[in-house]
Design a protein around this motif. Structure first.
Motif, PDB file in Angstrom:
ATOM      1  N   LEU A 115      33.924  37.650  46.800  1.00 39.59           N
ATOM      2  CA  LEU A 115      34.519  36.764  45.788  1.00 39.59           C
ATOM      3  C   LEU A 115      35.020  37.565  44.585  1.00 39.59           C
ATOM      4  N   GLU A 116      34.218  38.525  44.155  1.00 37.30           N
ATOM      5  CA  GLU A 116      34.624  39.369  43.015  1.00 37.30           C
ATOM      6  C   GLU A 116      35.957  40.060  43.310  1.00 37.30           C
ATOM      7  N   SER A 117      36.075  40.628  44.518  1.00 34.16           N
ATOM      8  CA  SER A 117      37.310  41.336  44.877  1.00 34.16           C
ATOM      9  C   SER A 117      38.483  40.372  44.927  1.00 34.16           C
ATOM     10  N   ALA A 118      38.243  39.163  45.463  1.00 31.91           N
ATOM     11  CA  ALA A 118      39.321  38.182  45.561  1.00 31.91           C
ATOM     12  C   ALA A 118      39.776  37.749  44.163  1.00 31.91           C
ATOM     13  N   ILE A 119      38.838  37.616  43.245  1.00 33.42           N
ATOM     14  CA  ILE A 119      39.186  37.231  41.864  1.00 33.42           C
ATOM     15  C   ILE A 119      39.966  38.374  41.197  1.00 33.42           C
ATOM     16  N   THR A 120      39.564  39.591  41.477  1.00 33.84           N
ATOM     17  CA  THR A 120      40.295  40.749  40.940  1.00 33.84           C
ATOM     18  C   THR A 120      41.733  40.727  41.440  1.00 33.84           C
ATOM     19  N   ARG A 121      41.903  40.504  42.742  1.00 35.38           N
ATOM     20  CA  ARG A 121      43.259  40.459  43.317  1.00 35.38           C
ATOM     21  C   ARG A 121      44.090  39.348  42.690  1.00 35.38           C
ATOM     22  N   ALA A 122      43.448  38.199  42.439  1.00 42.61           N
ATOM     23  CA  ALA A 122      44.178  37.048  41.887  1.00 42.61           C
ATOM     24  C   ALA A 122      44.720  37.336  40.479  1.00 42.61           C
ATOM     25  N   GLY A 123      44.111  38.289  39.769  1.00 47.37           N
ATOM     26  CA  GLY A 123      44.534  38.549  38.393  1.00 47.37           C
ATOM     27  C   GLY A 123      45.164  39.912  38.176  1.00 47.37           C
ATOM     28  N   LEU A 124      45.244  40.704  39.248  1.00 53.50           N
ATOM     29  CA  LEU A 124      45.643  42.114  39.133  1.00 53.50           C
ATOM     30  C   LEU A 124      47.053  42.310  38.576  1.00 53.50           C
ATOM     31  N   ALA A 125      47.983  41.438  38.982  1.00 53.19           N
ATOM     32  CA  ALA A 125      49.387  41.608  38.591  1.00 53.19           C
ATOM     33  C   ALA A 125      49.562  41.538  37.071  1.00 53.19           C
ATOM     34  N   ASP A 126      48.644  40.884  36.380  1.00 50.34           N
ATOM     35  CA  ASP A 126      48.757  40.747  34.922  1.00 50.34           C
ATOM     36  C   ASP A 126      48.158  41.939  34.179  1.00 50.34           C
TER      37      ASP A 126
END
Ligand code: AMP
Ligand code: ZN
Length: 303
Positions: free
Chosen positions: A39-50
């Motif tokens: 979940l942590e990695s998925a949340i990181t991916r969801a916000g990485l572009a910013d």
């Protein structure tokens, strides 16, 4: 309800959670942590572009920071302070005597200048404020911290120590409101990828005391807080797993955060309750991640 069939007792029986004897304080096993890490990695991916600035904190913060944050005004019932033994040999002897006799030995402990963090984003504001005025784009932080709230409960989703992951936006009113609107969408899209049912509702924080009722009403009326709720516990209403908070100028005023144009900075945060999300996954998809839907496993990086 039969003790062997409650969600909590099934989590213990499966070895996913380890009881400690204190309500709301549990250990977790490898499977639980594997889901947590996914979940942590998925949340990181969801916000990485910013390109957020990443901040990670221990579960405690400075007492001075905590005092200035105003937490004790609104939530004194949740706070946890850290105290230590600072005495000499004689005091040590007395302390051990009190413990042996079952007497109150805590009264001789002294404050350690440290308070347990009540929310991950509280650590962020003084650090950003210290840097001086924000640039024209404001700032975005990805923060994670253990948080403490003294709210012992038998519900497995209500812990006293839990991990909170947040995206925190600091900037002008327009920047901060756009962030919150965006993350309310992205939060739902994220939970869709986990194949979990949810609803999003206006919410309020559990402010203390009689004045707290007015604060809570005002927070709701102004739509300052929304929660994404997922059914997790037996027979209870759904549980807030994500929060979308708009603080207006509260932290900007408190910490002297200023925008590039000289106005007081505003803030908003999107908070993920990490253990609650893991528990929601276990509730809806079962206790063995190997049997979970392929799309969910893909989101978590399990295949
Ligand atoms: P809040 O600051 O209350 O909006 O909390 C942010 C997020 O942390 C919530 O949306 C929950 O998912 C999670 N959370 C809050 N309190 C607890 C608790 N006692 N145990 C576990 N998770 C919590
Ligand atoms: Zn926050």
């Amino acid at each position: 309800m039969d003790m062997q069939t409650t969600f909590r007792s099934r989590l213990y029986a499966a070895g996913l959670l380890f009881p400690t004897g204190v309500d709301g304080l549990v250990g977790r096993n490898g499977v639980f942590e594997q889901i947590f890490t996914g979940l942590e990695s998925a949340i990181t991916r969801a916000g990485l572009a910013d390109r957020p600035e990443v901040m990670r904190f221990p579960p405690a913060m400075s007492q001075k920071t905590f005092e200035r944050s105003g937490y004790m005004k609104n939530f004194p019932h949740f706070a946890g302070t850290v105290h230590c033994f600072c005495g000499d040999d004689k005091a040590h002897h007395q302390l051990l005597g009190k413990m042996a006799r079952g007497e109150d030995w805590l009264e001789s402990q002294e404050g350690a200048d440290i308070v347990l963090s009540p929310a991950a984003c509280y650590q962020v504001y003084p650090i950003v404020a210290q840097r001086g005025a924000l640039g024209p784009d404001g700032h975005l932080v990805d923060v994670q911290s253990y948080c403490f709230r003294h709210e012992p409960s038998l519900e497995p989703t209500r812990m006293q120590l839990f991990r909170m992951r947040e995206y925190v936006r600091i900037g002008t009113e327009a920047q901060v409101l756009a962030f919150r609107a965006d993350w309310m969408e992205r939060g739902q899209a994220f939970v869709d990828t986990l194949h979990l049912p949810y609803e999003v509702e206006v919410a309020n924080d559990p402010f203390f005391g009689r004045a707290g009722k007015l604060m809570a009403d005002s927070q709701r009326m102004q739509n300052l807080k929304f929660e994404l709720l997922i059914p997790v516990n037996d027979g209870a209403g759904p549980t807030a797993c994500l929060s979308f908070n708009y603080h207006q100028t509260y932290f900007g005023d408190t910490w002297g955060m200023v925008n590039a144009d000289g106005t007081v900075a505003q803030t908003a945060c999107c908070a993920f309750g990490m253990e609650r999300l893991v528990l929601a996954m276990l509730r809806h998809h079962g206790f063995d991640p190997a049997d979970w839907p392929a799309g969910v496993k893909q989101t978590l990086g399990f295949e």
